[in-house]
Scaffold this motif. Structure first.
Motif, PDB file in Angstrom:
ATOM      1  N   GLU A 282       7.427  -9.473   3.737  1.00 62.56           N
ATOM      2  CA  GLU A 282       6.941 -10.226   2.582  1.00 62.56           C
ATOM      3  C   GLU A 282       5.502 -10.709   2.804  1.00 62.56           C
ATOM      4  O   GLU A 282       4.666 -10.634   1.903  1.00 62.56           O
ATOM      5  N   ALA A 283       5.211 -11.201   4.008  1.00 64.78           N
ATOM      6  CA  ALA A 283       3.849 -11.667   4.299  1.00 64.78           C
ATOM      7  C   ALA A 283       2.865 -10.494   4.264  1.00 64.78           C
ATOM      8  O   ALA A 283       1.738 -10.621   3.780  1.00 64.78           O
ATOM      9  N   GLN A 284       3.286  -9.332   4.770  1.00 69.44           N
ATOM     10  CA  GLN A 284       2.421  -8.143   4.720  1.00 69.44           C
ATOM     11  C   GLN A 284       2.123  -7.764   3.275  1.00 69.44           C
ATOM     12  O   GLN A 284       0.983  -7.409   2.939  1.00 69.44           O
ATOM     13  N   SER A 285       3.123  -7.833   2.415  1.00 73.94           N
ATOM     14  CA  SER A 285       2.909  -7.477   1.007  1.00 73.94           C
ATOM     15  C   SER A 285       1.911  -8.422   0.346  1.00 73.94           C
ATOM     16  O   SER A 285       1.063  -7.992  -0.443  1.00 73.94           O
ATOM     17  N   VAL A 286       2.011  -9.710   0.669  1.00 75.30           N
ATOM     18  CA  VAL A 286       1.073 -10.679   0.103  1.00 75.30           C
ATOM     19  C   VAL A 286      -0.355 -10.313   0.507  1.00 75.30           C
ATOM     20  O   VAL A 286      -1.264 -10.217  -0.336  1.00 75.30           O
ATOM     21  N   LEU A 287      -0.554 -10.071   1.805  1.00 74.31           N
ATOM     22  CA  LEU A 287      -1.902  -9.770   2.292  1.00 74.31           C
ATOM     23  C   LEU A 287      -2.417  -8.438   1.739  1.00 74.31           C
ATOM     24  O   LEU A 287      -3.597  -8.311   1.386  1.00 74.31           O
ATOM     25  N   MET A 288      -1.539  -7.446   1.644  1.00 74.24           N
ATOM     26  CA  MET A 288      -1.947  -6.155   1.082  1.00 74.24           C
ATOM     27  C   MET A 288      -2.392  -6.303  -0.364  1.00 74.24           C
ATOM     28  O   MET A 288      -3.400  -5.711  -0.787  1.00 74.24           O
TER      29      MET A 288
ATOM     30  N   VAL B  30      -3.613  -8.946  -1.737  1.00 71.70           N
ATOM     31  CA  VAL B  30      -4.903  -9.641  -1.732  1.00 71.70           C
ATOM     32  C   VAL B  30      -6.014  -8.655  -1.373  1.00 71.70           C
ATOM     33  O   VAL B  30      -7.070  -8.607  -2.026  1.00 71.70           O
ATOM     34  N   LEU B  31      -5.808  -7.842  -0.342  1.00 63.05           N
ATOM     35  CA  LEU B  31      -6.828  -6.889   0.094  1.00 63.05           C
ATOM     36  C   LEU B  31      -7.129  -5.851  -0.985  1.00 63.05           C
ATOM     37  O   LEU B  31      -8.260  -5.372  -1.104  1.00 63.05           O
ATOM     38  N   ARG B  32      -6.112  -5.496  -1.769  1.00 67.08           N
ATOM     39  CA  ARG B  32      -6.312  -4.517  -2.843  1.00 67.08           C
ATOM     40  C   ARG B  32      -6.830  -5.162  -4.129  1.00 67.08           C
ATOM     41  O   ARG B  32      -7.161  -4.475  -5.087  1.00 67.08           O
ATOM     42  N   GLY B  33      -6.829  -6.495  -4.150  1.00 65.93           N
ATOM     43  CA  GLY B  33      -7.218  -7.197  -5.373  1.00 65.93           C
ATOM     44  C   GLY B  33      -6.215  -6.990  -6.478  1.00 65.93           C
ATOM     45  O   GLY B  33      -6.566  -6.992  -7.663  1.00 65.93           O
TER      46      GLY B  33
ATOM     47  N   PRO C 169      -1.626  -8.533 -10.427  1.00 68.58           N
ATOM     48  CA  PRO C 169      -0.311  -8.347 -11.078  1.00 68.58           C
ATOM     49  C   PRO C 169       0.829  -8.183 -10.072  1.00 68.58           C
ATOM     50  O   PRO C 169       1.911  -8.752 -10.257  1.00 68.58           O
ATOM     51  N   ARG C 170       0.594  -7.414  -9.009  1.00 70.77           N
ATOM     52  CA  ARG C 170       1.662  -7.244  -8.008  1.00 70.77           C
ATOM     53  C   ARG C 170       1.902  -8.526  -7.222  1.00 70.77           C
ATOM     54  O   ARG C 170       3.019  -8.817  -6.822  1.00 70.77           O
ATOM     55  N   LEU C 171       0.837  -9.292  -6.977  1.00 69.91           N
ATOM     56  CA  LEU C 171       1.001 -10.561  -6.267  1.00 69.91           C
ATOM     57  C   LEU C 171       1.876 -11.513  -7.083  1.00 69.91           C
ATOM     58  O   LEU C 171       2.684 -12.263  -6.538  1.00 69.91           O
ATOM     59  N   LEU C 172       1.740 -11.445  -8.406  1.00 65.48           N
ATOM     60  CA  LEU C 172       2.492 -12.357  -9.275  1.00 65.48           C
ATOM     61  C   LEU C 172       3.880 -11.845  -9.619  1.00 65.48           C
ATOM     62  O   LEU C 172       4.739 -12.601 -10.047  1.00 65.48           O
ATOM     63  N   GLN C 173       4.100 -10.524  -9.421  1.00 64.38           N
ATOM     64  CA  GLN C 173       5.368  -9.926  -9.826  1.00 64.38           C
ATOM     65  C   GLN C 173       6.544 -10.555  -9.087  1.00 64.38           C
ATOM     66  O   GLN C 173       6.553 -10.639  -7.876  1.00 64.38           O
ATOM     67  N   ASP C 174       7.532 -10.970  -9.840  1.00 66.96           N
ATOM     68  CA  ASP C 174       8.722 -11.587  -9.255  1.00 66.96           C
ATOM     69  C   ASP C 174       9.952 -10.837  -9.767  1.00 66.96           C
ATOM     70  O   ASP C 174      10.267 -10.884 -10.950  1.00 66.96           O
TER      71      ASP C 174
ATOM     72  N   ALA D 184       0.406   4.469   5.960  1.00 63.97           N
ATOM     73  CA  ALA D 184       0.230   3.414   4.961  1.00 63.97           C
ATOM     74  C   ALA D 184      -0.712   2.316   5.429  1.00 63.97           C
ATOM     75  O   ALA D 184      -0.869   2.052   6.616  1.00 63.97           O
ATOM     76  N   LEU D 185      -1.346   1.645   4.437  1.00 65.17           N
ATOM     77  CA  LEU D 185      -2.145   0.454   4.723  1.00 65.17           C
ATOM     78  C   LEU D 185      -1.275  -0.586   5.418  1.00 65.17           C
ATOM     79  O   LEU D 185      -1.745  -1.337   6.263  1.00 65.17           O
TER      80      LEU D 185
END
Length: 305
Positions: A171-177, A179-182, A185-190, A236-237
């Motif tokens: 989950e933490a990796q997804s958050v940072l990824m 952010v890095l990709r800008g 929408p994916r950061l907010l997706q729940d 993968a990134l």
């Protein structure tokens, strides 16, 4: 550290693990109890389960999904819910055969219903055949198709919730990824609320445990199996982010937890700032999409491009 200091904070037996927030050392028995309690508390706090739920566990056969099934197997009946395991066979030679065997062994031992859905069945060919000449896109293609396959497996089993083995590191990796990709929408997706008629709610009970804690839990319970890594994982990134975050977590304990709190704060702010955008349905397959044609149909060339 002296031998006297390396003792369980609760009973004084030799400690097998040191945890932070709060700082404590635990013996084998108290660590297992601690991990199981944290998962149960998180499930109740976030109201992940309702009485009558039929929960499908996405069981790849790897360590995270194995731990998830072991943890949910005794918990769900106490919450009035039932359990089914679903496994997606993408068709990855030299990898999926062993993990499928592990999944079958575990469900057989626990007496859990087990459904298997294959890419070849759903999409006409396996992942290896789809990726010939574009192996570097392996994780992206697999991720999109696996989500669709999991949704299909959920429908076939009549499940009302989908539980996945994402841990704190994932989950933490997804958050940072994101952010890095800008990718706001994916950061907010729940996905925890689902979409009626399309997606059942997804729950992630292991998000309170780190990857290291899950490995320790499996070792102590005698369920750790040394399985091969997916041959496409290194493209993968996520692989680079995993290494970077592991280093930061080692030097600055609590980094991953703070990333999760950051994401939750951003989501709360976004929800209060603007209404949710409506999704449409794919003109080819009818599944939800943000555009005219969904990612699955584009990847499979169903749009004629």
């Amino acid at each position: 550290m002296t031998s006297a200091e390396n003792r369980c904070s609760l009973c004084g037996e030799p400690a097998v693990v040191r945890l932070t927030e709060p700082e404590r050392r635990l013996c084998a028995g108290h660590f297992i109890e601690d991990a199981e309690t944290r998962v149960l508390v998180a499930m109740k706090h976030d109201r992940m389960i309702s009485p009558g739920d039929r929960v499908a566990v996405g069981l790849s056969g790897g360590k995270d999904s194995t731990a998830l099934l072991l943890l949910l197997h005794p918990i769900l009946p106490t919450l009035g819910a039932s359990l089914v395991a679903i496994t997606i066979d993408e068709g990855i030679a030299g990898y999926r055969e062993e993990t499928l065997r592990a999944a079958r062994d575990l469900t057989g031992e626990l007496g859990v219903e087990h459904a298997i859905v294959t890419f070849a069945d759903l999409f006409g060919k396996d992942l290896d055949a789809m990726l010939v000449g574009r192996e570097a896109q392996g994780c992206t293609v697999c991720g999109v198709l696996r989500r669709r396959a999991l949704g299909e497996a959920v429908k076939r089993t009549g499940a009302t919730k989908l539980a996945t083995g994402h841990n704190l590191d994932d989950e933490a990796q997804s958050v940072l990824m994101n952010v890095l990709r800008g990718d706001l929408p994916r950061l907010l997706q729940d996905t925890s609320t689902g979409q009626p008629g399309h997606f059942v709610p997804r729950i992630k009970p292991l998000a309170v445990l780190s990857e290291k804690e899950i490995v320790t839990y499996l070792l102590l319970r005698g369920y750790f199996r040394d399985l091969p890594e997916c041959p496409y994982a290194g493209t993968a990134l996520r692989s680079e982010v995993r290494t970077m975050l592991a280093g930061l977590e080692h030097r600055h304990p609590g980094t991953m937890l703070r990333l999760m709190r950051f994401r939750d704060g951003v989501r709360r702010s976004a929800r209060s700032a603007e209404p949710a955008k409506a999704l449409s349905t794919c003109r080819i397959c009818g599944e939800l999409t943000s555009g005219e044609v969904c990612q699955v149909c584009r990847l499979l060339g169903r749009d004629g491009e």
